[in-house]
Motif scaffolding. Structure first.
Motif, PDB file in Angstrom:
ATOM      1  N   LEU A  44       0.812  -1.219   0.000  1.00  0.00           N
ATOM      2  CA  LEU A  44       0.000   0.000   0.000  1.00  0.00           C
ATOM      3  C   LEU A  44       0.845   1.268   0.000  1.00  0.00           C
ATOM      4  O   LEU A  44       0.503   2.249  -0.655  1.00  0.00           O
ATOM      5  N   PHE A  45       1.936   1.239   0.740  1.00  0.00           N
ATOM      6  CA  PHE A  45       2.856   2.369   0.759  1.00  0.00           C
ATOM      7  C   PHE A  45       4.159   1.903   1.383  1.00  0.00           C
ATOM      8  O   PHE A  45       4.257   0.759   1.846  1.00  0.00           O
ATOM      9  N   VAL A  46       5.149   2.769   1.370  1.00  0.00           N
ATOM     10  CA  VAL A  46       6.448   2.410   1.936  1.00  0.00           C
ATOM     11  C   VAL A  46       6.804   3.380   3.054  1.00  0.00           C
ATOM     12  O   VAL A  46       6.204   4.453   3.177  1.00  0.00           O
ATOM     13  N   ARG A  47       7.754   2.954   3.857  1.00  0.00           N
ATOM     14  CA  ARG A  47       8.190   3.780   4.979  1.00  0.00           C
ATOM     15  C   ARG A  47       8.649   5.148   4.470  1.00  0.00           C
ATOM     16  O   ARG A  47       9.373   5.255   3.478  1.00  0.00           O
ATOM     17  N   GLY A  48       8.211   6.184   5.144  1.00  0.00           N
ATOM     18  CA  GLY A  48       8.561   7.546   4.744  1.00  0.00           C
ATOM     19  C   GLY A  48       7.455   8.249   3.979  1.00  0.00           C
ATOM     20  O   GLY A  48       7.472   9.474   3.845  1.00  0.00           O
ATOM     21  N   ASN A  49       6.481   7.488   3.459  1.00  0.00           N
ATOM     22  CA  ASN A  49       5.347   8.104   2.784  1.00  0.00           C
ATOM     23  C   ASN A  49       4.456   8.845   3.774  1.00  0.00           C
ATOM     24  O   ASN A  49       4.337   8.451   4.929  1.00  0.00           O
ATOM     25  N   ARG A  50       3.850   9.926   3.316  1.00  0.00           N
ATOM     26  CA  ARG A  50       2.894  10.672   4.126  1.00  0.00           C
ATOM     27  C   ARG A  50       1.489  10.284   3.663  1.00  0.00           C
ATOM     28  O   ARG A  50       1.186  10.270   2.465  1.00  0.00           O
ATOM     29  N   ILE A  51       0.600  10.018   4.630  1.00  0.00           N
ATOM     30  CA  ILE A  51      -0.725   9.516   4.314  1.00  0.00           C
ATOM     31  C   ILE A  51      -1.787  10.477   4.839  1.00  0.00           C
ATOM     32  O   ILE A  51      -1.762  10.861   6.009  1.00  0.00           O
ATOM     33  N   LEU A  52      -2.732  10.848   3.952  1.00  0.00           N
ATOM     34  CA  LEU A  52      -3.873  11.669   4.344  1.00  0.00           C
ATOM     35  C   LEU A  52      -5.027  10.735   4.683  1.00  0.00           C
ATOM     36  O   LEU A  52      -5.479   9.959   3.835  1.00  0.00           O
ATOM     37  N   LEU A  53      -5.508  10.800   5.927  1.00  0.00           N
ATOM     38  CA  LEU A  53      -6.568   9.909   6.384  1.00  0.00           C
ATOM     39  C   LEU A  53      -7.927  10.585   6.263  1.00  0.00           C
ATOM     40  O   LEU A  53      -8.130  11.687   6.757  1.00  0.00           O
ATOM     41  N   ASP A  66       3.538   9.042   9.255  1.00  0.00           N
ATOM     42  CA  ASP A  66       3.284  10.479   9.165  1.00  0.00           C
ATOM     43  C   ASP A  66       1.930  10.686   8.481  1.00  0.00           C
ATOM     44  O   ASP A  66       1.777  10.428   7.278  1.00  0.00           O
ATOM     45  N   VAL A  67       0.933  11.159   9.245  1.00  0.00           N
ATOM     46  CA  VAL A  67      -0.421  11.270   8.704  1.00  0.00           C
ATOM     47  C   VAL A  67      -1.025  12.643   8.981  1.00  0.00           C
ATOM     48  O   VAL A  67      -0.578  13.376   9.857  1.00  0.00           O
ATOM     49  N   GLY A  68      -2.050  12.968   8.204  1.00  0.00           N
ATOM     50  CA  GLY A  68      -2.891  14.122   8.444  1.00  0.00           C
ATOM     51  C   GLY A  68      -4.335  13.659   8.416  1.00  0.00           C
ATOM     52  O   GLY A  68      -4.650  12.586   7.891  1.00  0.00           O
ATOM     53  N   ARG A  73      -4.339  16.421  -0.907  1.00  0.00           N
ATOM     54  CA  ARG A  73      -3.156  15.560  -1.060  1.00  0.00           C
ATOM     55  C   ARG A  73      -2.067  16.274  -1.856  1.00  0.00           C
ATOM     56  O   ARG A  73      -0.892  16.275  -1.467  1.00  0.00           O
ATOM     57  N   LEU A  74      -2.455  16.875  -2.962  1.00  0.00           N
ATOM     58  CA  LEU A  74      -1.479  17.563  -3.803  1.00  0.00           C
ATOM     59  C   LEU A  74      -0.927  18.818  -3.130  1.00  0.00           C
ATOM     60  O   LEU A  74       0.288  19.051  -3.126  1.00  0.00           O
ATOM     61  N   LYS A  75      -1.832  19.609  -2.539  1.00  0.00           N
ATOM     62  CA  LYS A  75      -1.418  20.869  -1.916  1.00  0.00           C
ATOM     63  C   LYS A  75      -0.497  20.646  -0.728  1.00  0.00           C
ATOM     64  O   LYS A  75       0.515  21.354  -0.562  1.00  0.00           O
ATOM     65  N   TYR A  97      -0.481   9.373  -0.304  1.00  0.00           N
ATOM     66  CA  TYR A  97      -1.686   8.580  -0.519  1.00  0.00           C
ATOM     67  C   TYR A  97      -2.839   9.097   0.343  1.00  0.00           C
ATOM     68  O   TYR A  97      -2.630   9.797   1.334  1.00  0.00           O
ATOM     69  N   ILE A  98      -4.049   8.712  -0.066  1.00  0.00           N
ATOM     70  CA  ILE A  98      -5.264   8.985   0.697  1.00  0.00           C
ATOM     71  C   ILE A  98      -5.767   7.649   1.222  1.00  0.00           C
ATOM     72  O   ILE A  98      -5.984   6.718   0.440  1.00  0.00           O
ATOM     73  N   ALA A  99      -5.960   7.537   2.535  1.00  0.00           N
ATOM     74  CA  ALA A  99      -6.414   6.283   3.139  1.00  0.00           C
ATOM     75  C   ALA A  99      -7.900   6.363   3.476  1.00  0.00           C
ATOM     76  O   ALA A  99      -8.356   7.313   4.106  1.00  0.00           O
ATOM     77  N   LEU A 100      -8.638   5.364   3.025  1.00  0.00           N
ATOM     78  CA  LEU A 100     -10.074   5.267   3.282  1.00  0.00           C
ATOM     79  C   LEU A 100     -10.337   4.060   4.170  1.00  0.00           C
ATOM     80  O   LEU A 100      -9.717   3.007   3.997  1.00  0.00           O
TER      81      LEU A 100
END
Length: 443
Positions: A16-25, A46-48, A113-115, A120-123
């Motif tokens: 789904l993703f790798v270490r260091g990726n930022r994820i928008l929840l 690292d999430v928002g 996500r872009l801004k 990634y976006i997590a659902l």
């Protein structure tokens, strides 16, 4: 205890993703998304937090927003929120409220996500959501992609809770005393998904107590089947589709050979917006006369002699473009036609250029499509000829008849069938003093 090991294993297995990726929840405040938030926080990603207020449930919607905002603050996480007039959007676009909410939230999530530079976006969709999606798709009618329902990963969307059932989520939330808010609309049968969940799935579970597990296994098989089909279609596309500058050509003989015919032709034509009903019409018309047309929202398909020819609709230009003495160039059917004047009397054999006696031009000139009844005197000949007969003699494909620009003088006479043949009446002679050079520049 939170199911951290299963959570991490699922992320690794599905890549789904790798270490260091930022994820928008995407967090609504319900138990599913709140559990997802706690799992991500516990494993140190690292999430928002993003929350949508659809303004559909009055005070309850504001309660949800306040809850998620406070949760993000307590966990020290970035919080993003937006408000939608969902009913207005649904009315303007003539879609259901559910579909409107879906469009609005996905578009907004991608903007954030872009801004904010998330990867990634997590659902927080789970196994029961996947079951319901497949049942909805089957009820409405679906292709293979609808049979696999919700995938763990598609483009920038990830669904890291697909390893859990709704019951497992409820048990985990209760065991860990996790606070959440309840959406009262979940109990309403006014929505299709709720009807499936509340009225259909319980009966299926009476037949199969492991319904979620069975569907998860089936979904995995269907996803693999779709992958296999896509690989075969890519090979087939490379073999039988001929992409040219003017259009896309598929041999009718090759279409006849397809097996299974309808499935493979549907997959080949799907990128051009042709639905199953149109594909059926095409197959019924393979032996029809040239000129049979079929339409999608974006493309037109034409049976032309030995081929099915596909062309973008935006290349089917009908409006006139005018050329003035000061014009440097105009764009017609996506291509450029330039104009320059010279007193050097010169000529070259080049179908993309027309060398015209400028003194005979009556401005403004017009660029337009061919029309029934058009006649011209082909260069080197003395008598008029129907443009339609010229197209037949030159074996011009049907779709090009409708897109080939015709350069017309101010007196209504044809000067040039652009890119093909100039009119003999406008050729250079020993008396010519000024030359207008028209050139087709294909983009």
């Amino acid at each position: 205890m939170l199911p951290l090991r299963q959570f991490q294993d699922f992320i690794e297995q599905q890549q789904l993703f790798v270490r260091g990726n930022r994820i928008l929840l995407a967090v609504s405040g319900g138990k599913d998304s709140v559990l997802m938030l706690h799992l991500f926080k516990a494993v140190g990603v690292d999430v928002g937090v993003a929350h949508c207020n659809f303004n559909l449930r009055a005070g309850e919607a504001q309660r949800d927003e306040n809850f998620v905002a406070l949760l993000a603050k307590n966990l020290g996480l970035p919080f993003y929120v937006t408000h939608f007039d969902t009913k207005k959007y649904a009315a303007e676009h003539k879609i259901s409220t559910q579909m409107a909410a879906r469009d609005l939230r996905y578009n907004w999530f991608e903007e954030i996500r872009l801004k904010e530079e998330y990867d990634y976006i997590a659902l927080a969709q789970h196994q029961n959501d996947a079951v319901e999606t497949v049942l909805i798709n089957l009820t409405r009618g679906t292709g293979i992609s609808g049979l696999h329902g919700i995938l763990p990963k598609r483009d920038r969307l990830i669904r890291p809770l697909l390893f859990l059932t709704r019951q497992q989520i409820e048990e985990t939330v209760a065991a860990n005393n996790i606070d959440f808010v309840e959406d009262s609309s979940n109990a309403s049968t006014n929505y299709t998904r709720n009807k499936i969940r509340l009225q259909v799935v319980p009966h299926l579970q009476e037949i199969n107590t492991n319904l979620e597990k069975t569907f998860a296994e089936n979904i995995a098989r269907f996803a693999e089947l779709e992958t296999f089909l896509n690989v075969q279609v890519e090979k087939l596309e490379a073999k039988i589709i001929n992409k040219k500058a003017d259009a896309i050509y598929i041999s009718l003989v090759e279409i006849e050979k397809l097996n299974p015919q309808k499935l493979l032709l549907y997959e080949l034509l799907k990128p051009y917006g042709f639905g199953e009903n149109v594909v059926h019409e095409i197959l019924d018309s393979l032996k029809a006369l040239s000129g049979t047309h079929f339409f999608s929202a974006t493309h037109q398909a034409i049976i032309n002699r030995n081929d099915l020819v596909i062309i973008e609709k935006n290349k089917m230009v009908t409006a006139n473009q005018f050329i003035h003495p000061t014009s440097k160039s105009v764009v017609f059917a996506g291509n450029e036609i330039s104009l320059q004047f010279t007193e050097e009397i010169k000529f070259e054999i080049n179908a993309r250029k027309a060398f015209v006696n400028a003194d005979k031009l009556i401005f403004p000139l017009a660029l337009r499509n061919w029309q029934n009844g058009d006649k011209f005197t082909p260069l080197g000949m003395r008598s008029l000829k129907k443009v339609s007969d010229y197209f037949i003699d030159e074996k011009v494909p049907l779709h090009l008849k409708g897109t080939t620009p015709i350069l017309v003088n101010g007196n209504g006479e044809i000067i040039w069938i652009v890119g093909m043949r100039q009119d003999n009446r406008y050729k250079l002679t020993t008396a010519t003093k000024k030359v207008a050079i028209f050139e087709l520049k294909i983009k």
